[in-house]
Design a protein around this motif. Structure first.
Motif, PDB file in Angstrom:
ATOM      1  N   LEU A   3      -7.209  -4.912  -2.466  1.00  0.00           N
ATOM      2  CA  LEU A   3      -5.811  -4.913  -2.037  1.00  0.00           C
ATOM      3  C   LEU A   3      -4.885  -5.174  -3.220  1.00  0.00           C
ATOM      4  CD1 LEU A   3      -5.829  -6.824   1.384  1.00  0.00           C
ATOM      5  CD2 LEU A   3      -5.391  -4.393   0.988  1.00  0.00           C
ATOM      6  N   ARG A   4      -5.315  -6.052  -4.115  1.00  0.00           N
ATOM      7  CA  ARG A   4      -4.505  -6.350  -5.308  1.00  0.00           C
ATOM      8  C   ARG A   4      -4.344  -5.095  -6.162  1.00  0.00           C
ATOM      9  NH1 ARG A   4      -0.691  -9.573  -6.359  1.00  0.00           N
ATOM     10  NH2 ARG A   4      -1.841 -11.133  -5.143  1.00  0.00           N
ATOM     11  N   THR A   5      -5.402  -4.307  -6.268  1.00  0.00           N
ATOM     12  CA  THR A   5      -5.329  -3.058  -7.024  1.00  0.00           C
ATOM     13  C   THR A   5      -4.320  -2.099  -6.401  1.00  0.00           C
ATOM     14  OG1 THR A   5      -7.625  -3.250  -7.759  1.00  0.00           O
ATOM     15  CG2 THR A   5      -6.652  -1.059  -7.825  1.00  0.00           C
ATOM     16  N   LEU A   6      -4.333  -2.009  -5.062  1.00  0.00           N
ATOM     17  CA  LEU A   6      -3.370  -1.152  -4.367  1.00  0.00           C
ATOM     18  C   LEU A   6      -1.949  -1.682  -4.549  1.00  0.00           C
ATOM     19  CD1 LEU A   6      -5.256  -0.487  -0.993  1.00  0.00           C
ATOM     20  CD2 LEU A   6      -5.075   1.034  -2.976  1.00  0.00           C
ATOM     21  N   PHE A   7      -1.810  -3.000  -4.467  1.00  0.00           N
ATOM     22  CA  PHE A   7      -0.490  -3.619  -4.609  1.00  0.00           C
ATOM     23  C   PHE A   7       0.118  -3.314  -5.978  1.00  0.00           C
ATOM     24  CE2 PHE A   7       2.140  -7.289  -5.912  1.00  0.00           C
ATOM     25  CZ  PHE A   7       3.104  -7.259  -4.911  1.00  0.00           C
ATOM     26  N   GLU A   8      -0.730  -3.254  -6.992  1.00  0.00           N
ATOM     27  CA  GLU A   8      -0.246  -2.992  -8.348  1.00  0.00           C
ATOM     28  C   GLU A   8       0.345  -1.587  -8.484  1.00  0.00           C
ATOM     29  OE1 GLU A   8       0.032  -5.145 -10.747  1.00  0.00           O
ATOM     30  OE2 GLU A   8      -0.893  -6.746  -9.569  1.00  0.00           O
ATOM     31  N   THR A   9       0.045  -0.695  -7.535  1.00  0.00           N
ATOM     32  CA  THR A   9       0.602   0.660  -7.600  1.00  0.00           C
ATOM     33  C   THR A   9       2.006   0.734  -7.015  1.00  0.00           C
ATOM     34  OG1 THR A   9      -0.228   1.400  -5.434  1.00  0.00           O
ATOM     35  CG2 THR A   9      -1.737   1.581  -7.316  1.00  0.00           C
ATOM     36  N   LEU A  10       2.463  -0.325  -6.352  1.00  0.00           N
ATOM     37  CA  LEU A  10       3.784  -0.327  -5.733  1.00  0.00           C
ATOM     38  C   LEU A  10       4.884  -0.484  -6.785  1.00  0.00           C
ATOM     39  CD1 LEU A  10       3.243  -2.665  -2.627  1.00  0.00           C
ATOM     40  CD2 LEU A  10       2.918  -0.183  -2.793  1.00  0.00           C
ATOM     41  N   THR A  11       6.025   0.146  -6.511  1.00  0.00           N
ATOM     42  CA  THR A  11       7.184  -0.051  -7.386  1.00  0.00           C
ATOM     43  C   THR A  11       7.794  -1.408  -7.088  1.00  0.00           C
ATOM     44  OG1 THR A  11       8.737   0.873  -5.775  1.00  0.00           O
ATOM     45  CG2 THR A  11       7.669   2.433  -7.295  1.00  0.00           C
ATOM     46  N   ALA A  12       8.691  -1.862  -7.952  1.00  0.00           N
ATOM     47  CA  ALA A  12       9.355  -3.151  -7.749  1.00  0.00           C
ATOM     48  C   ALA A  12      10.085  -3.171  -6.414  1.00  0.00           C
ATOM     49  CB  ALA A  12      10.319  -3.428  -8.897  1.00  0.00           C
ATOM     50  N   ARG A  13      10.757  -2.058  -6.047  1.00  0.00           N
ATOM     51  CA  ARG A  13      11.487  -1.989  -4.785  1.00  0.00           C
ATOM     52  C   ARG A  13      10.538  -2.040  -3.600  1.00  0.00           C
ATOM     53  NH1 ARG A  13      16.284  -3.383  -3.625  1.00  0.00           N
ATOM     54  NH2 ARG A  13      17.434  -1.833  -4.855  1.00  0.00           N
ATOM     55  N   GLU A  14       9.410  -1.351  -3.704  1.00  0.00           N
ATOM     56  CA  GLU A  14       8.431  -1.362  -2.616  1.00  0.00           C
ATOM     57  C   GLU A  14       7.843  -2.758  -2.418  1.00  0.00           C
ATOM     58  OE1 GLU A  14       7.010   3.317  -3.119  1.00  0.00           O
ATOM     59  OE2 GLU A  14       5.877   1.685  -4.060  1.00  0.00           O
ATOM     60  N   ARG A  15       7.619  -3.478  -3.502  1.00  0.00           N
ATOM     61  CA  ARG A  15       7.110  -4.849  -3.392  1.00  0.00           C
ATOM     62  C   ARG A  15       8.144  -5.742  -2.719  1.00  0.00           C
ATOM     63  NH1 ARG A  15       4.100  -5.929  -9.265  1.00  0.00           N
ATOM     64  NH2 ARG A  15       2.896  -3.985  -9.261  1.00  0.00           N
ATOM     65  N   GLU A  16       9.388  -5.527  -3.064  1.00  0.00           N
ATOM     66  CA  GLU A  16      10.471  -6.307  -2.476  1.00  0.00           C
ATOM     67  C   GLU A  16      10.533  -6.068  -0.967  1.00  0.00           C
ATOM     68  OE1 GLU A  16      15.005  -7.327  -3.958  1.00  0.00           O
ATOM     69  OE2 GLU A  16      14.259  -5.274  -4.161  1.00  0.00           O
ATOM     70  N   ILE A  17      10.430  -4.807  -0.577  1.00  0.00           N
ATOM     71  CA  ILE A  17      10.475  -4.471   0.841  1.00  0.00           C
ATOM     72  C   ILE A  17       9.243  -4.998   1.568  1.00  0.00           C
ATOM     73  CG2 ILE A  17      10.365  -2.521   2.465  1.00  0.00           C
ATOM     74  CD1 ILE A  17      12.249  -1.011   0.538  1.00  0.00           C
ATOM     75  N   LEU A  18       8.089  -4.927   0.920  1.00  0.00           N
ATOM     76  CA  LEU A  18       6.869  -5.464   1.528  1.00  0.00           C
ATOM     77  C   LEU A  18       7.023  -6.951   1.837  1.00  0.00           C
ATOM     78  CD1 LEU A  18       3.941  -5.303   2.432  1.00  0.00           C
ATOM     79  CD2 LEU A  18       3.237  -5.557   0.042  1.00  0.00           C
ATOM     80  N   MET A  70       3.380   1.865   2.727  1.00  0.00           N
ATOM     81  CA  MET A  70       2.298   1.833   3.721  1.00  0.00           C
ATOM     82  C   MET A  70       1.180   2.786   3.324  1.00  0.00           C
ATOM     83  SD  MET A  70       4.157   1.430   7.447  1.00  0.00           S
ATOM     84  CE  MET A  70       2.580   1.428   8.308  1.00  0.00           C
ATOM     85  N   LYS A  71       1.581   3.959   2.828  1.00  0.00           N
ATOM     86  CA  LYS A  71       0.580   4.941   2.390  1.00  0.00           C
ATOM     87  C   LYS A  71      -0.202   4.423   1.195  1.00  0.00           C
ATOM     88  CE  LYS A  71       0.065   9.826   1.167  1.00  0.00           C
ATOM     89  NZ  LYS A  71       0.775  11.107   0.947  1.00  0.00           N
ATOM     90  N   LYS A  72       0.500   3.838   0.224  1.00  0.00           N
ATOM     91  CA  LYS A  72      -0.158   3.308  -0.969  1.00  0.00           C
ATOM     92  C   LYS A  72      -1.106   2.154  -0.631  1.00  0.00           C
ATOM     93  CE  LYS A  72       3.429   4.465  -4.384  1.00  0.00           C
ATOM     94  NZ  LYS A  72       4.404   3.887  -5.360  1.00  0.00           N
ATOM     95  N   MET A  73      -0.714   1.332   0.337  1.00  0.00           N
ATOM     96  CA  MET A  73      -1.538   0.176   0.712  1.00  0.00           C
ATOM     97  C   MET A  73      -2.632   0.544   1.708  1.00  0.00           C
ATOM     98  SD  MET A  73      -0.522  -2.430  -1.040  1.00  0.00           S
ATOM     99  CE  MET A  73      -1.329  -3.772  -0.172  1.00  0.00           C
ATOM    100  N   GLY A  74      -2.648   1.806   2.165  1.00  0.00           N
ATOM    101  CA  GLY A  74      -3.666   2.232   3.119  1.00  0.00           C
ATOM    102  C   GLY A  74      -3.505   1.568   4.470  1.00  0.00           C
ATOM    103  N   ALA A  75      -2.259   1.254   4.850  1.00  0.00           N
ATOM    104  CA  ALA A  75      -1.993   0.568   6.118  1.00  0.00           C
ATOM    105  C   ALA A  75      -1.879   1.588   7.245  1.00  0.00           C
ATOM    106  CB  ALA A  75      -0.720  -0.255   6.010  1.00  0.00           C
ATOM    107  N   LYS A  76      -2.594   1.354   8.335  1.00  0.00           N
ATOM    108  CA  LYS A  76      -2.584   2.277   9.468  1.00  0.00           C
ATOM    109  C   LYS A  76      -1.406   2.028  10.404  1.00  0.00           C
ATOM    110  CE  LYS A  76      -7.635   2.741   9.500  1.00  0.00           C
ATOM    111  NZ  LYS A  76      -7.889   1.824   8.384  1.00  0.00           N
TER     112      LYS A  76
END
Length: 220
Positions: free
Chosen positions: A148-163, A194-200
């Motif tokens: 999950l940490r590896t997937l999280f690292e692919t998020l942009t700063a804005r996507e992390r903020e929204i998450l 959601m797509k990057k994190m593989g969330a259903k």
């Protein structure tokens, strides 16, 4: 010198669990090796804690059968050193000189069992099986977090903020207001993350965020 004992099934695979034994008495080492091999377990034997410290431990489910009284570093001190090194192998202590303070310290340090010699073979086997299963579950959990940490690292700063805001329970409209964005923009970002994190689902995304320790206390 380290003694290596292969399982009774021939050459063991790298994925087979291992029982590490640290015991200064050669006859006891042999007896334990025979016991564990009799149920198909791979065994590695050491005469002192320092011998094991110098070895590279394989990344497989394992446990440590450890004598309390050893030459040089004692079993309890070795337990402390392993914790400092962030090595979380489950420990089963054994001793012929056990007392209550020793067992209390061992258990507080995370030991899974404390057996007084002479112990029943079945008691030792039961303890080892439980310890290996505990280690297997911990390793599985650690892998989930690492993935999950590896997937999280692919998020942009804005996507992390929204998450972070999604994990806090905010709706798209609330997130948009807080970040000064259009609601449709938030929806697009959330879809991407959601797509990057593989969330259903949204609930799945929140669970993944919680697993990573991502949370934010919602302001009143």
């Amino acid at each position: 010198m380290t003694e290596r004992s292969k399982s009774s099934h021939g050459v063991p695979s790298a994925k087979e669990p291992i029982v590490f034994v640290v015991e200064d008495d050669a006859s006891m080492r042999r007896a334990l090796s025979n016991l564990f091999q009799s149920v198909g377990l791979q065994v590695e034997l050491y005469g002192s804690a320092s011998e094991m410290l110098q070895s590279e431990l394989p990344e497989v489910a394992s446990c440590l059968v450890l004598d309390i009284r050893l030459p040089g570093l004692s079993g309890l001190d070795f337990q402390t050193e392993l914790a400092k090194a962030n090595i979380h192998i489950p420990i089963i202590f054994m001793t012929g000189h056990g007392d209550i303070p020793m067992s209390v310290r061992a258990m507080k340090g995370g030991a899974v069992d404390f057996l007084t010699k002479p112990f029943r073979d079945q008691d030792m086997l039961d303890a080892v099986v439980a310890a290996i299963e505990r280690d297997r579950k911990r390793r599985e959990s650690d892998k989930i977090v690492a993935d999950l940490r590896t997937l999280f690292e692919t998020l942009t700063a804005r996507e992390r903020e929204i998450l972070t805001l999604v994990a806090a329970g905010l709706m798209n409209k609330q997130i948009a207001a807080e970040l000064g964005l259009a609601e449709i923009t938030v929806k697009i970002h959330r879809g991407h993350l959601m797509k990057k994190m593989g969330a259903k689902s949204l609930a799945d995304l929140v669970r993944k965020a919680e697993t990573l320790g991502i949370h934010r206390i919602r302001q009143a």
